[in-house]
Motif scaffolding. Structure first.
Motif, PDB file in Angstrom:
ATOM      1  N   VAL A 260       0.834  -1.214   0.000  1.00  0.00           N
ATOM      2  CA  VAL A 260       0.000   0.000   0.000  1.00  0.00           C
ATOM      3  C   VAL A 260       0.873   1.270   0.000  1.00  0.00           C
ATOM      4  N   GLN A 261       2.024   1.191   0.660  1.00  0.00           N
ATOM      5  CA  GLN A 261       2.910   2.358   0.710  1.00  0.00           C
ATOM      6  C   GLN A 261       3.555   2.597  -0.641  1.00  0.00           C
ATOM      7  N   LEU A 262       3.913   1.500  -1.319  1.00  0.00           N
ATOM      8  CA  LEU A 262       4.502   1.641  -2.653  1.00  0.00           C
ATOM      9  C   LEU A 262       3.468   2.230  -3.623  1.00  0.00           C
ATOM     10  N   GLY A 263       2.224   1.749  -3.503  1.00  0.00           N
ATOM     11  CA  GLY A 263       1.150   2.273  -4.351  1.00  0.00           C
ATOM     12  C   GLY A 263       0.935   3.755  -4.107  1.00  0.00           C
ATOM     13  N   ALA A 264       0.957   4.151  -2.820  1.00  0.00           N
ATOM     14  CA  ALA A 264       0.759   5.569  -2.469  1.00  0.00           C
ATOM     15  C   ALA A 264       1.908   6.417  -3.016  1.00  0.00           C
ATOM     16  N   ILE A 265       3.141   5.919  -2.885  1.00  0.00           N
ATOM     17  CA  ILE A 265       4.303   6.652  -3.421  1.00  0.00           C
ATOM     18  C   ILE A 265       4.155   6.766  -4.946  1.00  0.00           C
ATOM     19  N   GLY A 266       3.659   5.673  -5.550  1.00  0.00           N
ATOM     20  CA  GLY A 266       3.500   5.628  -7.007  1.00  0.00           C
ATOM     21  C   GLY A 266       2.621   6.729  -7.558  1.00  0.00           C
ATOM     22  N   THR A 267       1.627   7.165  -6.772  1.00  0.00           N
ATOM     23  CA  THR A 267       0.709   8.209  -7.271  1.00  0.00           C
ATOM     24  C   THR A 267       1.434   9.536  -7.493  1.00  0.00           C
ATOM     25  N   THR A 268       2.594   9.707  -6.818  1.00  0.00           N
ATOM     26  CA  THR A 268       3.318  10.978  -6.991  1.00  0.00           C
ATOM     27  C   THR A 268       4.237  10.934  -8.225  1.00  0.00           C
ATOM     28  N   TYR A 269       4.388   9.751  -8.823  1.00  0.00           N
ATOM     29  CA  TYR A 269       5.290   9.605  -9.970  1.00  0.00           C
ATOM     30  C   TYR A 269       4.569   9.717 -11.311  1.00  0.00           C
ATOM     31  N   VAL A 270       3.246   9.512 -11.283  1.00  0.00           N
ATOM     32  CA  VAL A 270       2.542   9.337 -12.562  1.00  0.00           C
ATOM     33  C   VAL A 270       1.573  10.483 -12.847  1.00  0.00           C
ATOM     34  N   LYS A 271       1.105  10.515 -14.087  1.00  0.00           N
ATOM     35  CA  LYS A 271       0.092  11.509 -14.459  1.00  0.00           C
ATOM     36  C   LYS A 271      -1.241  11.072 -13.858  1.00  0.00           C
ATOM     37  N   GLU A 272      -2.127  12.047 -13.598  1.00  0.00           N
ATOM     38  CA  GLU A 272      -3.399  11.747 -12.925  1.00  0.00           C
ATOM     39  C   GLU A 272      -4.256  10.709 -13.639  1.00  0.00           C
ATOM     40  N   ASN A 273      -4.248  10.743 -14.975  1.00  0.00           N
ATOM     41  CA  ASN A 273      -5.156   9.829 -15.670  1.00  0.00           C
ATOM     42  C   ASN A 273      -4.698   8.375 -15.610  1.00  0.00           C
ATOM     43  N   MET A 274      -3.467   8.150 -15.096  1.00  0.00           N
ATOM     44  CA  MET A 274      -2.989   6.775 -14.937  1.00  0.00           C
ATOM     45  C   MET A 274      -3.854   6.012 -13.925  1.00  0.00           C
ATOM     46  N   ILE A 275      -4.398   6.744 -12.920  1.00  0.00           N
ATOM     47  CA  ILE A 275      -5.285   6.125 -11.925  1.00  0.00           C
ATOM     48  C   ILE A 275      -6.519   5.576 -12.633  1.00  0.00           C
TER      49      ILE A 275
END
Lengths: 356, 105
Positions: A260-275
């Motif tokens: 879950v922490q890696l996933g949360a960190i991942g959100t800061t690396y990618v563009k919003e539409n990647m979610i």
């Protein structure tokens, strides 16, 4: 590892294979949850049941791991300024009512058509909701990735936000003002779906994006608050019935807290539409998986005639497809994180060259 | 600057080891008496508080450990400001004409 024998009807024997399997599924489930706000639960319950865990114990143990995982994910994303606590709490309050309605509908169906009817209803809901919402999320992600104007507020949300229907609520982090009356149906649908297919986030996150008008980043982060509150309530209920197998909960938790922490960190690396891309992809694959389970229930209700061999193959393929959904989601997340990291590194390097 | 980064790295490593040791001790404590604990925690009623308290404690220790672990491995969040989106203007309350007192002679 075992001090004395447990009730075999309720608790399974743990082998290293079981432990490794649950740890890995927990890790991947955590990674996806940290990134899109939900997910993992839809694979973990059937995964535990495939190991021989009774359905009620599987649901209870899964729920008991879900709320602390969501809490850690929400805390991490709160630190990144992505969580709208008020939005999460408002949505969770109406979702609680939705859960009760969902349980009532389930009870009605169970009384009228029995267990096969209830399973058929769950699978058909899965297929209908995920196909409809998943296709739209995927289409929208594709559309915004091709447009240059970033991630605009959807038309419906903009319209609803402009209607003055008291009480109006301002969500500071999401940076929007909307009438409470428009958030209630979204929360209600989230709860209804959570009680039906155990993954409310598949409606909650798109609902917050397209109806309330929050960004994908804020919606997925605030969904973790809803998951925590609802998961906590559900766990209290299940634990009071003595259905939690703490060993299973702790094994999954061990994997998911790292993920879950890696996933949360991942959100800061990618563009919003990647979610949206990850969410849409997972939803569409899960829809296929649940569609494959439909013939089994139609057969039980004597609405279709399928031989046992075909049914067992369909069941196996359905479970494998569900695992595939999670795995594909994890691969996209890690892939886009690596891409984002490389881009960031390249930007930093060129910046330091400019200063020389 | 480099010295500061080194000190920070050392601090994170110490924290990772500390929380790692606490987490290991917690898991060892539960799994060395797995059967008795599983039975006790599944008694229902007020015993429901036991699994709930346990997962809170584990998520604190293990959560802190994994957070520090990702930092030690060099995987940290990129701090960037989320771009402001164009939102609909806040609706104005309906303006009603103020009531006036009419005085007629």
């Amino acid at each position: 590892m075992i001090d004395h024998a447990l009730d075999a009807a309720k608790f399974i024997d743990l082998t290293w294979m079981n432990v490794s399997f649950l740890f890995i599924v927990g890790f991947i489930g955590g990674l996806v949850s940290g990134f899109i706000g939900s997910g993992g639960a839809f694979v973990l319950t059937p995964a535990m049941m495939s190991l021989g865990v009774p359905a009620a114990v599987a649901v209870a143990s899964n729920m008991c791991h879900k709320f602390p995982k969501a809490m850690v994910g929400a805390y991490k994303r709160y630190k990144y300024g992505q969580v709208d606590l008020k939005l999460g709490i408002v949505m969770a309050a109406s979702a609680t009512v939705g859960v009760q309605a969902g349980i009532k509908i389930q009870e009605l169906i169970l009384n009228k058509w029995g267990e096969a009817g209830s399973n058929l209803y769950v699978s058909l809901s899965f297929v209908a909701v995920l196909l409809l919402v998943g296709s739209y999320v995927f289409y929208d992600a594709f559309k915004t990735s091709n447009s240059e104007g970033g991630d605009p507020v959807p038309k419906l949300a903009r319209r609803l936000q402009s209607i003055n229907l008291p009480p109006m609520i301002h969500f500071k982090t999401a940076d929007l003002t909307i009438s409470l009356w428009f958030t209630i149906p979204v929360g209600f649908a989230t709860g209804l779906l959570a009680a039906t297919i155990a993954v409310g986030g598949f409606v909650g996150v798109p609902g917050m994006i397209y109806v309330v008008g929050a960004s994908g980043l804020i919606s997925s982060a605030s969904e973790l608050v809803i998951a925590f509150l609802m998961g906590f309530g559900g766990t209290v209920k299940w634990a009071m019935h003595g259905m939690v197998d703490i060993r299973l909960t702790l094994i999954i938790l061990a994997g998911s807290l790292v993920g879950v922490q890696l996933g949360a960190i991942g959100t800061t690396y990618v563009k919003e539409n990647m979610i949206k891309i990850v969410m849409g992809t997972i939803m569409l694959i899960v829809a296929v998986s649940r569609a494959l389970a439909v013939p089994q229930y139609l057969n039980q209700l004597q609405l279709m005639d399928v031989d046992k061999f075909t049914l067992s193959i369909l069941d196996m393929v359905s479970f494998a497809t569900m695992c595939l959904a999670l795995a594909v989601g994890a691969v996209i997340i890690i892939g886009s994180m690596l891409k984002g990291r490389r881009a960031e590194y390249a930007a930093q390097t060129s910046e330091s060259y400019e200063h020389v | 600057m480099a010295a500061k980064t080194e000190i920070r790295k050392k601090k994170i490593l110490i924290r990772t080891l500390m929380y790692g040791a606490i987490t290991t001790a917690l898991y060892a404590a539960v799994f060395s008496h797995a059967s008795s604990i599983t039975e006790l925690f599944a008694k229902g009623g007020f015993y429901a508080a036991l699994p709930i308290a346990t997962v809170f404690i584990f998520s604190f220790a293990h959560g802190a450990f994994s957070s520090n672990l990702w930092s030690v491995l060099g995987i940290e969040a990129i701090t960037k400001q989320a771009a402001k989106r164009k939102t609909a203007p806040a609706p104005r309350p309906i303006q009603k004409p103020r009531a006036r007192l009419r005085m007629s002679a």
